[in-house]
Scaffold this motif. Structure first.
Motif, PDB file in Angstrom:
ATOM      1  N   UNK A 130       0.859  -1.183   0.000  1.00  0.00           N
ATOM      2  CA  UNK A 130       0.000   0.000   0.000  1.00  0.00           C
ATOM      3  C   UNK A 130       0.895   1.234   0.000  1.00  0.00           C
ATOM      4  N   UNK A 131       0.608   2.168  -0.895  1.00  0.00           N
ATOM      5  CA  UNK A 131       1.389   3.399  -0.977  1.00  0.00           C
ATOM      6  C   UNK A 131       0.454   4.586  -0.804  1.00  0.00           C
ATOM      7  N   UNK A 132       0.819   5.492   0.089  1.00  0.00           N
ATOM      8  CA  UNK A 132       0.015   6.692   0.349  1.00  0.00           C
ATOM      9  C   UNK A 132       0.968   7.836   0.696  1.00  0.00           C
ATOM     10  N   UNK A 133       0.487   9.087   0.604  1.00  0.00           N
ATOM     11  CA  UNK A 133       1.344  10.220   0.971  1.00  0.00           C
ATOM     12  C   UNK A 133       1.742  10.144   2.447  1.00  0.00           C
ATOM     13  N   UNK A 134       2.947  10.631   2.756  1.00  0.00           N
ATOM     14  CA  UNK A 134       3.412  10.599   4.142  1.00  0.00           C
ATOM     15  C   UNK A 134       2.634  11.577   5.022  1.00  0.00           C
ATOM     16  N   UNK A 135       2.366  12.753   4.512  1.00  0.00           N
ATOM     17  CA  UNK A 135       1.668  13.776   5.285  1.00  0.00           C
ATOM     18  C   UNK A 135       0.433  14.217   4.502  1.00  0.00           C
ATOM     19  N   UNK A 136      -0.731  13.770   4.941  1.00  0.00           N
ATOM     20  CA  UNK A 136      -1.967  14.137   4.251  1.00  0.00           C
ATOM     21  C   UNK A 136      -2.840  14.978   5.173  1.00  0.00           C
ATOM     22  N   UNK A 137      -3.480  16.002   4.607  1.00  0.00           N
ATOM     23  CA  UNK A 137      -4.375  16.865   5.387  1.00  0.00           C
ATOM     24  C   UNK A 137      -5.781  16.818   4.820  1.00  0.00           C
ATOM     25  N   UNK A 138      -6.183  15.693   4.389  1.00  0.00           N
ATOM     26  CA  UNK A 138      -7.494  15.517   3.794  1.00  0.00           C
ATOM     27  C   UNK A 138      -7.512  14.208   3.022  1.00  0.00           C
ATOM     28  N   UNK A 139      -8.527  14.031   2.207  1.00  0.00           N
ATOM     29  CA  UNK A 139      -8.602  12.783   1.425  1.00  0.00           C
ATOM     30  C   UNK A 139      -7.351  12.626   0.551  1.00  0.00           C
ATOM     31  N   UNK A 140      -6.928  11.387   0.361  1.00  0.00           N
ATOM     32  CA  UNK A 140      -5.750  11.116  -0.460  1.00  0.00           C
ATOM     33  C   UNK A 140      -5.899   9.740  -1.114  1.00  0.00           C
ATOM     34  N   UNK A 141      -5.231   9.545  -2.235  1.00  0.00           N
ATOM     35  CA  UNK A 141      -5.296   8.236  -2.902  1.00  0.00           C
ATOM     36  C   UNK A 141      -4.375   7.228  -2.223  1.00  0.00           C
ATOM     37  N   UNK A 142      -4.789   5.988  -2.256  1.00  0.00           N
ATOM     38  CA  UNK A 142      -3.970   4.883  -1.782  1.00  0.00           C
ATOM     39  C   UNK A 142      -3.765   3.957  -2.971  1.00  0.00           C
ATOM     40  N   UNK A 143      -2.515   3.635  -3.262  1.00  0.00           N
ATOM     41  CA  UNK A 143      -2.203   2.745  -4.378  1.00  0.00           C
ATOM     42  C   UNK A 143      -1.932   1.365  -3.813  1.00  0.00           C
ATOM     43  N   UNK A 144      -2.657   0.360  -4.333  1.00  0.00           N
ATOM     44  CA  UNK A 144      -2.496  -1.024  -3.907  1.00  0.00           C
ATOM     45  C   UNK A 144      -1.772  -1.770  -5.026  1.00  0.00           C
ATOM     46  N   UNK A 145      -0.638  -2.393  -4.708  1.00  0.00           N
ATOM     47  CA  UNK A 145       0.142  -3.148  -5.694  1.00  0.00           C
ATOM     48  C   UNK A 145       0.246  -4.598  -5.239  1.00  0.00           C
ATOM     49  N   UNK A 146       0.062  -5.522  -6.191  1.00  0.00           N
ATOM     50  CA  UNK A 146       0.165  -6.953  -5.924  1.00  0.00           C
ATOM     51  C   UNK A 146       1.414  -7.497  -6.592  1.00  0.00           C
ATOM     52  N   UNK A 147       2.035  -8.502  -5.998  1.00  0.00           N
ATOM     53  CA  UNK A 147       3.239  -9.090  -6.563  1.00  0.00           C
ATOM     54  C   UNK A 147       2.954 -10.032  -7.726  1.00  0.00           C
ATOM     55  N   UNK A 148       1.665 -10.307  -7.983  1.00  0.00           N
ATOM     56  CA  UNK A 148       1.308 -11.175  -9.101  1.00  0.00           C
ATOM     57  C   UNK A 148      -0.037 -10.747  -9.666  1.00  0.00           C
ATOM     58  N   UNK A 149      -0.339 -11.231 -10.845  1.00  0.00           N
ATOM     59  CA  UNK A 149      -1.583 -10.888 -11.539  1.00  0.00           C
ATOM     60  C   UNK A 149      -2.788 -11.349 -10.719  1.00  0.00           C
ATOM     61  N   UNK A 150      -3.798 -10.474 -10.637  1.00  0.00           N
ATOM     62  CA  UNK A 150      -5.047 -10.831  -9.975  1.00  0.00           C
ATOM     63  C   UNK A 150      -5.986 -11.407 -11.026  1.00  0.00           C
ATOM     64  N   UNK A 151      -6.195 -12.696 -11.009  1.00  0.00           N
ATOM     65  CA  UNK A 151      -7.012 -13.350 -12.036  1.00  0.00           C
ATOM     66  C   UNK A 151      -8.486 -13.274 -11.696  1.00  0.00           C
ATOM     67  N   UNK A 152      -8.858 -13.545 -10.447  1.00  0.00           N
ATOM     68  CA  UNK A 152     -10.256 -13.560 -10.037  1.00  0.00           C
ATOM     69  C   UNK A 152     -10.375 -12.877  -8.676  1.00  0.00           C
ATOM     70  N   UNK A 153     -10.433 -11.528  -8.650  1.00  0.00           N
ATOM     71  CA  UNK A 153     -10.394 -10.813  -7.368  1.00  0.00           C
ATOM     72  C   UNK A 153     -11.658 -10.933  -6.541  1.00  0.00           C
ATOM     73  N   UNK A 154     -12.755 -11.432  -7.100  1.00  0.00           N
ATOM     74  CA  UNK A 154     -14.005 -11.520  -6.345  1.00  0.00           C
ATOM     75  C   UNK A 154     -14.174 -12.890  -5.766  1.00  0.00           C
TER      76      UNK A 154
END
Length: 165
Positions: free
Chosen positions: A141-165
């Motif tokens: 999970x990657x997010x800004x170090x210092x946030x003062x409101x809503x911010x995006x979170x980037x989720x990275x997987x080490x492998x392809x997600x074939x069936x996430x549900x």
């Protein structure tokens, strides 16, 4: 592609026929798995689809893999290097076996489906890599170090997600 099962059913689908003038050119003789794994019950479903079974054997040795650099050369042709839970992801597990070791419960073991060239069909030799994979994905999970409101979170997987549900 990946499989979590030792016993598997595989399908091969072509985008055009594998028969010319009534002669069948795609047969079990041009299909193999590496390392040497038996291709069983090879069946023509249609001129464009074939299926077969294979069972991934496991090395019965109880010797645990050792950790090595991904760029390290294999000591011999009987050794395999792969990702496993016993070593950090930045390293590879090394074992004196061509098959997944029974002692490593969580691993990504490389395998290959090989199809020989079929000149009559204009098809070159093809190698399709896949994994026997019982290892969990690594999530970052990657997010800004210092946030003062809503911010995006980037989720990275080490492998392809074939069936996430």
């Amino acid at each position: 592609r990946r499989t979590r099962l030792l016993s598997n059913l595989a399908y091969i689908v072509f985008n055009s026929t594998t028969s010319v003038n009534g002669d069948r050119y795609f047969t079990e003789s041009v299909v193999s798995l590496s390392p040497a794994i038996v291709v069983a019950n090879f069946t023509r479903v249609t001129d464009m689809m074939f299926k077969f079974n294979f069972e991934i054997p496991q090395q019965s040795s109880s010797v645990a893999p050792t950790c090595t650099s991904p760029s390290a050369s294999l000591p011999s042709s009987s050794h395999s290097a792969f990702v496993c839970s016993e070593c950090p992801r930045s390293q590879r597990c090394l074992t004196d076996s061509l098959y997944p070791p029974r002692s490593a419960l969580y691993l990504e073991f490389p395998l290959e489906l090989r199809i020989e060239a079929i000149p009559t069909l204009g098809m070159a030799a093809t190698t399709l890599p896949f994994f026997y994979d019982t290892l969990w994905a690594e999530v970052t999970l990657t997010a800004p170090q210092n946030a003062r409101g809503p911010f995006p979170v980037i989720v990275s997987w080490s492998e392809e997600m074939i069936d996430p549900v």
